[in-house]
Design an enzyme around this catalytic site. Structure first.
Site, short mmCIF file in Angstrom:
data_model
loop_
_atom_site.label_atom_id
_atom_site.label_comp_id
_atom_site.label_asym_id
_atom_site.label_seq_id
_atom_site.Cartn_x
_atom_site.Cartn_y
_atom_site.Cartn_z
N GLU A 195 75.43 25.18 38.71
CA GLU A 195 76.88 25.32 38.52
C GLU A 195 77.35 26.59 39.23
O GLU A 195 76.55 27.49 39.51
CB GLU A 195 77.19 25.50 37.03
CG GLU A 195 76.61 24.44 36.12
CD GLU A 195 77.52 23.24 35.99
OE1 GLU A 195 78.72 23.41 36.19
OE2 GLU A 195 77.01 22.15 35.71
N LYS A 244 67.44 22.72 24.27
CA LYS A 244 66.48 21.62 24.31
C LYS A 244 65.22 21.95 23.50
O LYS A 244 64.67 21.08 22.82
CB LYS A 244 66.13 21.30 25.77
CG LYS A 244 67.33 20.75 26.53
CD LYS A 244 67.11 20.79 28.01
CE LYS A 244 68.28 20.20 28.78
NZ LYS A 244 68.21 20.48 30.23
N VAL A 295 77.68 10.97 33.61
CA VAL A 295 76.83 10.10 32.79
C VAL A 295 77.58 8.84 32.35
O VAL A 295 77.07 7.73 32.47
CB VAL A 295 76.28 10.88 31.56
CG1 VAL A 295 75.39 9.97 30.72
CG2 VAL A 295 75.52 12.12 32.00
N GLY A 335 74.15 21.40 44.78
CA GLY A 335 74.73 20.81 43.56
C GLY A 335 73.79 20.81 42.37
O GLY A 335 74.06 20.18 41.36
N VAL A 367 67.63 15.73 25.72
CA VAL A 367 66.55 16.58 26.20
C VAL A 367 65.87 15.91 27.39
O VAL A 367 65.47 14.75 27.30
CB VAL A 367 65.48 16.84 25.10
CG1 VAL A 367 64.40 17.78 25.63
CG2 VAL A 367 66.12 17.40 23.86
N GLY A 427 71.08 14.26 36.11
CA GLY A 427 71.66 13.33 37.08
C GLY A 427 72.25 12.14 36.33
O GLY A 427 71.73 11.74 35.28
N ASP A 431 70.38 26.74 28.21
CA ASP A 431 70.23 25.28 28.24
C ASP A 431 68.83 24.88 27.76
O ASP A 431 68.68 24.00 26.90
CB ASP A 431 70.48 24.80 29.68
CG ASP A 431 70.19 23.32 29.84
OD1 ASP A 431 71.06 22.51 29.51
OD2 ASP A 431 69.08 22.98 30.31
N LYS A 471 73.30 17.90 24.33
CA LYS A 471 72.24 18.81 23.85
C LYS A 471 72.81 20.00 23.10
O LYS A 471 72.26 20.43 22.09
CB LYS A 471 71.38 19.30 25.02
CG LYS A 471 72.17 20.07 26.06
CD LYS A 471 71.54 20.00 27.43
CE LYS A 471 72.64 19.88 28.45
NZ LYS A 471 72.26 19.29 29.69
P1 NAP Z 1 81.25 15.36 32.96
O1 NAP Z 1 80.93 14.76 34.29
O2 NAP Z 1 81.95 16.66 32.89
O3 NAP Z 1 82.11 14.26 32.15
C1 NAP Z 1 82.75 14.54 30.95
C2 NAP Z 1 83.67 13.38 30.62
O4 NAP Z 1 84.25 13.58 29.34
C3 NAP Z 1 84.83 13.20 31.61
O5 NAP Z 1 85.07 11.84 31.82
C4 NAP Z 1 86.00 13.85 30.88
O6 NAP Z 1 87.24 13.29 31.24
C5 NAP Z 1 85.68 13.51 29.44
N1 NAP Z 1 86.21 14.47 28.47
C6 NAP Z 1 85.89 15.77 28.33
N2 NAP Z 1 86.57 16.31 27.31
C7 NAP Z 1 87.36 15.33 26.80
C8 NAP Z 1 88.29 15.26 25.74
N3 NAP Z 1 88.60 16.32 25.00
N4 NAP Z 1 88.91 14.07 25.51
C9 NAP Z 1 88.65 12.97 26.26
N5 NAP Z 1 87.74 12.98 27.27
C10 NAP Z 1 87.13 14.15 27.54
O7 NAP Z 1 79.93 15.51 32.06
P2 NAP Z 1 78.53 14.77 32.27
O8 NAP Z 1 77.76 15.46 33.33
O9 NAP Z 1 78.75 13.31 32.36
O10 NAP Z 1 77.80 15.11 30.88
C11 NAP Z 1 78.17 14.45 29.69
C12 NAP Z 1 77.20 14.85 28.57
O11 NAP Z 1 75.88 14.47 28.93
C13 NAP Z 1 77.15 16.35 28.25
O12 NAP Z 1 76.94 16.54 26.87
C14 NAP Z 1 75.92 16.80 29.01
O13 NAP Z 1 75.32 17.95 28.44
C15 NAP Z 1 75.03 15.60 28.84
N6 NAP Z 1 74.00 15.49 29.86
C16 NAP Z 1 74.35 15.45 31.17
C17 NAP Z 1 73.36 15.36 32.13
C18 NAP Z 1 73.72 15.31 33.61
O14 NAP Z 1 72.82 15.30 34.42
N7 NAP Z 1 74.99 15.28 33.97
C19 NAP Z 1 72.01 15.33 31.75
C20 NAP Z 1 71.68 15.33 30.39
C21 NAP Z 1 72.69 15.41 29.45
P3 NAP Z 1 87.79 13.34 32.78
O15 NAP Z 1 86.93 12.38 33.54
O16 NAP Z 1 89.19 12.87 32.68
O17 NAP Z 1 87.64 14.76 33.20
#
Ligand code: NAP
Length: 436
Positions: free
Chosen positions: A198, A213, A22, A195, A140, A310, A209, A113
């Site tokens: 998980e 929401k 994101v 993908g 959400v 996504g 999850d 969330k």
């Molecule tokens: P992600 O790809 O796992 O990215 C997490 C990011 O946070 C990475 O850049 C990671 O660093 C960094 N990070 C994690 N812990 C950290 C810490 N302690 N200190 C500093 N940086 C830290 O996650 P994502 O898919 O983008 O999701 C992010 C959020 O959006 C989550 O809350 C998720 O529930 C929400 N969300 C995601 C989606 C989706 O489709 N992906 C949809 C709705 C909501 P590194 O890059 O160095 O690992």
């Protein structure tokens, strides 16, 4: 208001916590849509600092390497940061960082969330006390605008019920099972290969999850603090290809639904597999798409449909919040508020009501139906329809009940297990979207 005043009114400087799916998509959007965002926000929105876990990871973003740090606390505390965007996920340290930003008078945008479901009401209280925005549209249903419609567009309407397909992984699995007749295990395997799921799919397939929401939806829709522990939860691991085929033959599609409703002053929130009539708009939501169906007094029925996850769709929702927060900063104002949350009684699941689908296997001989029907009647559960399908010496009986209380249905099932002609009480699935 004791919120922070932007020192350079034509620039809003963003501290990004997390640069994964994101966060990286957001950084690209900020760059690619810069002029459009400036026009809409009334100021240039710039990401000036980014916290990540691993500084060595290649990022391929148009941000200087000096913007990156592995110390998120320093980003929040940086006096040059006007707005904090949290897209790192998890409860801690995200919670502490968001709280620190709000207390320092910095607006926060988050997609988290898990955190908002758990601590949203408390964080909203802190945001209100600090006079700054806490916005969480992306938490959400990803890219689907939902929080803002619930909070703003429907602010003058009374929301009765919200039905949501809010988990793309389970919707993909159930769609494959419905359309290809595959088993749960095969459909899950395909979701993992593509993908959509998980390696550990528990949070999705067991409904955790969706429950987070559902808690956020209920909190915003009914103005009451609802947490994940207030949400009754069942996942889809028990749903069989047989159930789905049987449901289809009766004119229903099986979906994992989040249901949030206000009934007689109580709030009832649950997540479970449900049979939705094939003509209901939610029945046509396929693959990994999400949709939320709202029933309200004046507007009637409303459905919002789109990509629930996504990087890009989620970043679109985060970006909307960021523009909102920036506009408010520039204007020295606060954005939309949901008002004070007021606790409401949570209706116990035992008192929830719906029609039910029940499959019973019983000896195929005279008098069996009467014995079973009597058992339903003894517990106040009335049968709407019944179909019999022969299977060898036994018969498979499929019942759809009228609306019944959960507690009465549970008592009926317990009693049916003790009826001597009943060889097995099979699947029980709630019917939603067809009021009787
Ligand atoms: P992600 O790809 O796992 O990215 C997490 C990011 O946070 C990475 O850049 C990671 O660093 C960094 N990070 C994690 N812990 C950290 C810490 N302690 N200190 C500093 N940086 C830290 O996650 P994502 O898919 O983008 O999701 C992010 C959020 O959006 C989550 O809350 C998720 O529930 C929400 N969300 C995601 C989606 C989706 O489709 N992906 C949809 C709705 C909501 P590194 O890059 O160095 O690992």
């Amino acid at each position: 208001m004791n919120g922070q005043t932007v020192t350079v009114a034509d620039h809003v400087r963003v501290g990004l916590l997390g640069c994964g799916n994101v966060g990286a998509a957001l950084a690209r959007l900020v760059d690619e849509h810069a002029d459009l965002i400036t026009a809409r926000a009334g100021a240039r929105v710039e990401i000036i600092r980014v916290a990540v876990r691993d500084l060595a990871k290649p990022r391929e973003l148009k941000l200087p390497s000096t913007a990156f740090t592995d110390d998120p606390t320093s980003v929040v505390a940086d006096p040059d940061i006007d707005v904090v965007v949290e897209v790192m996920g998890g409860v801690e340290p995200a919670r502490g960082l968001i709280e620190a930003a709000l207390r320092a008078g910095k607006p926060v945008v988050t997609a988290n969330k898990e955190l908002i479901a758990r601590d949203g009401p408390e964080l909203l209280r802190i945001a209100a006390a600090s006079g700054v925005d806490l916005l969480f549209e992306a938490s959400v249903a990803g890219g689907i605008p939902l929080m803002r419609p619930l909070r703003e567009s429907l602010a003058g309407d009374r929301i009765r019920r919200v039905l949501g397909i809010v988990n793309g992984t389970t919707n993909f699995i159930l769609t494959r099972m419905t359309e290809d007749g595959t088993t749960f295990a095969d459909a899950l395997g395909e979701a993992q290969r593509l993908g959509y799921a998980e390696a550990d799919p528990t949070a999705d397939v067991e409904g955790f999850d969706a429950a987070s929401k559902a808690a956020i939806i209920a909190t915003i829709a009914f103005g009451a603090p609802i947490g994940p522990d207030d949400v009754y939860r069942e996942g889809i691991t028990q749903v069989t290809a047989d159930d789905i085929a049987s449901a289809r033959s009766l004119g229903y599609i099986v979906k994992l639904l989040a249901v949030a409703e206000e009934v007689g002053g109580d709030v009832a929130v649950r997540v479970h597999p449900a049979m939705v009539p094939v003509q209901h708009p939610l029945a046509s939501v396929r693959d990994s798409f999400n949709a939320v169906f709202i029933e309200a007094d004046a507007v009637g029925e409303l459905m919002l449909y789109g990509r629930g996850a996504g990087g890009n769709p989620t970043a679109s929702a985060v970006m909307g919040d960021l523009v909102d927060a920036s506009r408010n900063l520039v204007a020295g104002a606060r954005g939309a508020t949901i008002g004070e949350l007021v606790a409401k009684p949570i209706r116990p699941m035992a008192d929830a009501e719906s029609p039910f689908y029940i499959m019973v296997e019983a000896a195929d001989r005279p008098g069996v139906l009467a014995a079973i029907a009597t058992t339903f009647g003894d517990h106040g559960v009335s049968i709407k329809s019944m179909e019999q399908r022969g299977i060898g010496a036994d018969a498979r009986l499929v019942f759809i009940t009228h609306r019944a209380r959960e507690a009465d249905l549970t008592a009926t099932l317990d009693a049916l297990r003790h009826v001597d002609v009943v060889t097995r009480v099979g699947s029980v699935i709630r019917v939603v979207g067809e009021e009787d």
